[in-house]
Design an enzyme around this catalytic site. Structure first.
Site, mmCIF file in Angstrom:
data_model
loop_
_atom_site.group_PDB
_atom_site.id
_atom_site.type_symbol
_atom_site.label_atom_id
_atom_site.label_comp_id
_atom_site.label_asym_id
_atom_site.label_seq_id
_atom_site.Cartn_x
_atom_site.Cartn_y
_atom_site.Cartn_z
ATOM 1 N N GLN A 69 17.709 45.934 54.488
ATOM 2 C CA GLN A 69 17.255 46.315 52.904
ATOM 3 C C GLN A 69 16.373 44.718 53.024
ATOM 4 O OE1 GLN A 69 21.919 45.859 52.466
ATOM 5 N NE2 GLN A 69 20.977 47.571 50.227
ATOM 6 N N ARG A 128 23.014 47.772 36.337
ATOM 7 C CA ARG A 128 22.998 46.535 37.746
ATOM 8 C C ARG A 128 21.849 45.491 37.226
ATOM 9 N NH1 ARG A 128 22.904 50.542 43.108
ATOM 10 N NH2 ARG A 128 23.240 52.779 42.310
ATOM 11 N N GLU A 182 13.820 58.033 43.096
ATOM 12 C CA GLU A 182 14.330 59.577 43.335
ATOM 13 C C GLU A 182 12.329 60.031 42.760
ATOM 14 O OE1 GLU A 182 15.550 60.480 45.323
ATOM 15 O OE2 GLU A 182 17.781 59.321 44.889
#
Length: 541
Positions: A69, A128, A182
């Site tokens: 990450q 988020r 995506e």
């Protein structure tokens, strides 16, 4: 720098104590100023110390980036165009949210778009972002002017919006950063229209960013973006996350996951970042994955591309497909060098707008360039009109005649009994034979092509009922030119014009196939003469 203080409005945005209102006065301490500047200069430090996330088991916890990450964060920070291929549930959206939060807090007058294949997914990512923002200390928050379900506006002039990916999703916005989640699951036709609208906006700046993340989903536009990055054909810098780097995932986890997903193939796509094509493609997957596209040596705005210049003494065949003239498909042709095998596509034409009256002149011009190429026209749709103009008006001499003879079907030949037509009318029989021969030619490296559109059509040419056609949202105009060429190679006329017999080609293919089969089975054949002199070996599985 911290935002300029202008008024002494209420410190909370609309009574929400977690959100600092716009232009709220704040008395800065020396330590806060130091922290603010350190966070501005070091996104990783900011994430580790101040970003909070919701853990599925532990609830609200600090975001401590894993090694991969941290790499993604560096990728996003240091590059304008980034593409990340990742296994499921690796936390790639979390690090994207953390990056976007840092981007909005420490820049001015930037517009950020969060896009996904579904609007609900994009808004969930924005949620988020909101959660992480609301858990920042007030001295790091930019004051909020608007705080809506699908967008936020900050006092520093930064704005962030969430939407489904479409060509109208961000129309009119001057975007500084676009994050698309995506990518591989966005329908191809939607992606093409969207990319044509967003890409010029991004490239118009010098610091604008386009960030793309996805799990693979077949050999589609995301696959092409990744392959182009590997071959330095675009500006994207890439990074891949495998399931093995995620803590807690081992071989036992893999075994259970395969059981839950139902197949190894599903596991490979979901967790091993494998680009897997449809099981129903005409060409086998391993060959599709090896197909590569190259830039032409020449191309024009009409859709004509040249990969090799004509060579004196070489012989060429052009096969032509005509469109219905409704912008639903393309006028297309391929020019194939048939001087020797493997056959090689040296030029293509691909245009959805040229009309059937102008098309014959384009065909004629290109045929003359390639040494008066032999010409086979598909007569379906407007093909008969094109053929008539070339035969009767232009009087092109090298049209390939096809004889129609009742149940005997169609045969390309200079002689024979039946009605002669200047071209082939694609039927179930001709298409079936052409597909079978094309498959053998491509898989045995007897037919070579590097045209990007043709490669894409080949990847997306799939089984439908008892035939093959383009998958939804795709085209099959160029590949049908190749299918008709393949049909031509087994016709009597082909040996007459090229001196290359199909029987010799069949023997070459059979010899290569036999050799491959023997090599594949050799590994399973075990001889143990020491233990049993009468044992000549056997298959061992």
């Amino acid at each position: 720098m911290p935002s300029k203080l202008k008024t002494t409005e209420n410190s909370a945005y609309k009574g929400n104590s977690l959100i600092k209102g716009g232009f709220t006065q704040h008395s800065w301490t020396e330590q806060e100023i130091e922290e603010f500047m350190r966070c501005k200069d070091d996104a990783l430090y900011f994430c580790k110390k101040y970003v909070k996330i919701i853990h599925v088991d532990k609830g609200v916890v600090p975001f401590i980036p894993r090694d991969y990450q941290e790499t993604i964060l560096e990728l996003f920070s240091g590059n304008r165009f980034s593409i990340v291929k990742c296994s499921r549930q690796t936390g790639k959206t979390t690090v994207a949210v953390a990056f976007l939060l840092h981007y909005c807090m420490f820049n001015s007058n930037k517009t950020v778009a969060i896009l996904a294949n579904k609007g609900a997914t994009a808004r969930e990512i924005l949620q988020r972002f909101k959660f992480a923002f609301e858990n920042l200390p007030k001295f790091l928050q930019q004051g909020v002017l608007e705080y809506n379900k699908g967008s936020i506006i900050f006092e520093n002039g930064c704005k962030i919006v969430a939407s489904a990916t479409s060509n109208s999703a961000i129309r009119g916005l001057s975007l500084s950063c676009v994050y698309i989640d995506e990518v591989a699951f966005i329908p191809k036709n939607v992606w093409d229209e969207f990319y044509k609208s967003v890409y010029p906006t991004i490239t118009s700046g010098t610091e604008t960013k386009l960030l793309c993340t996805s799990t693979p989903n077949g050999l589609n536009h995301f696959y092409k973006m990744w392959r182009d990055s590997e071959n330095n054909r675009n500006s994207f810098k890439r990074f891949s996350i495998d399931w093995k780097v995620v803590p807690g995932r081992d071989e036992e986890w893999k075994r259970k996951e395969i059981e839950n997903l139902g197949s190894i193939k599903a596991f490979r796509q979901e967790h091993e970042n494998a680009f897997l094509g449809s099981a129903e493609t005409l060409i086998e997957l391993s060959k599709l994955q090896s197909l590569a596209w190259e830039d032409p040596i020449f191309e024009n705005d009409m859709g004509y591309k040249q990969y090799e210049k004509p060579i004196e003494g070489h012989q060429y065949v052009m096969t032509v497909d005509t469109s219905r003239g409704l912008d639903l498909d393309h006028n297309a042709f391929v020019v194939v060098d048939v001087t020797s095998r493997p056959y090689k596509v040296v030029a293509t034409f691909y245009n959805s707008s040229v009309n059937s009256l102008a098309y014959p002149d384009i065909i004629h011009h290109c045929c003359k360039i390639y040494n008066e190429a032999w010409l086979l026209i598909e007569l379906n749709d407007n093909g008969e009109t094109v053929s008539n103009v070339l035969y009767s008006t232009i009087e092109y001499p090298n049209l390939i005649p096809v004889i129609r003879s009742g149940r005997a079907g169609q045969k390309a030949s200079f002689t024979g009994v039946g009605k002669t037509q200047m071209g082939v009318r694609t039927s179930k029989v001709t298409k079936g034979l052409g597909c079978a021969i094309f498959k053998s030619l491509v898989e045995q490296d007897k037919f070579i092509f590097t045209d990007e559109n043709l490669v894409n059509e080949t990847i997306n040419f799939v089984s439908y009922k008892d035939t093959y056609r383009a998958s939804e949202g795709e085209y099959d105009d160029l590949i049908m030119c190749c299918v008709n060429f393949a049909w031509l190679t087994v016709q009597p006329i082909f040996e007459d014009i090229t001196n290359l017999s199909f029987e010799a080609l069949r023997q070459e293919i059979n010899k290569k196939q036999t050799q491959q089969t023997e090599e594949e089975f050799l590994d399973f054949y075990v001889i143990d003469a020491d233990n049993d002199p009468d044992d000549k070996g056997g298959f061992f599985f």
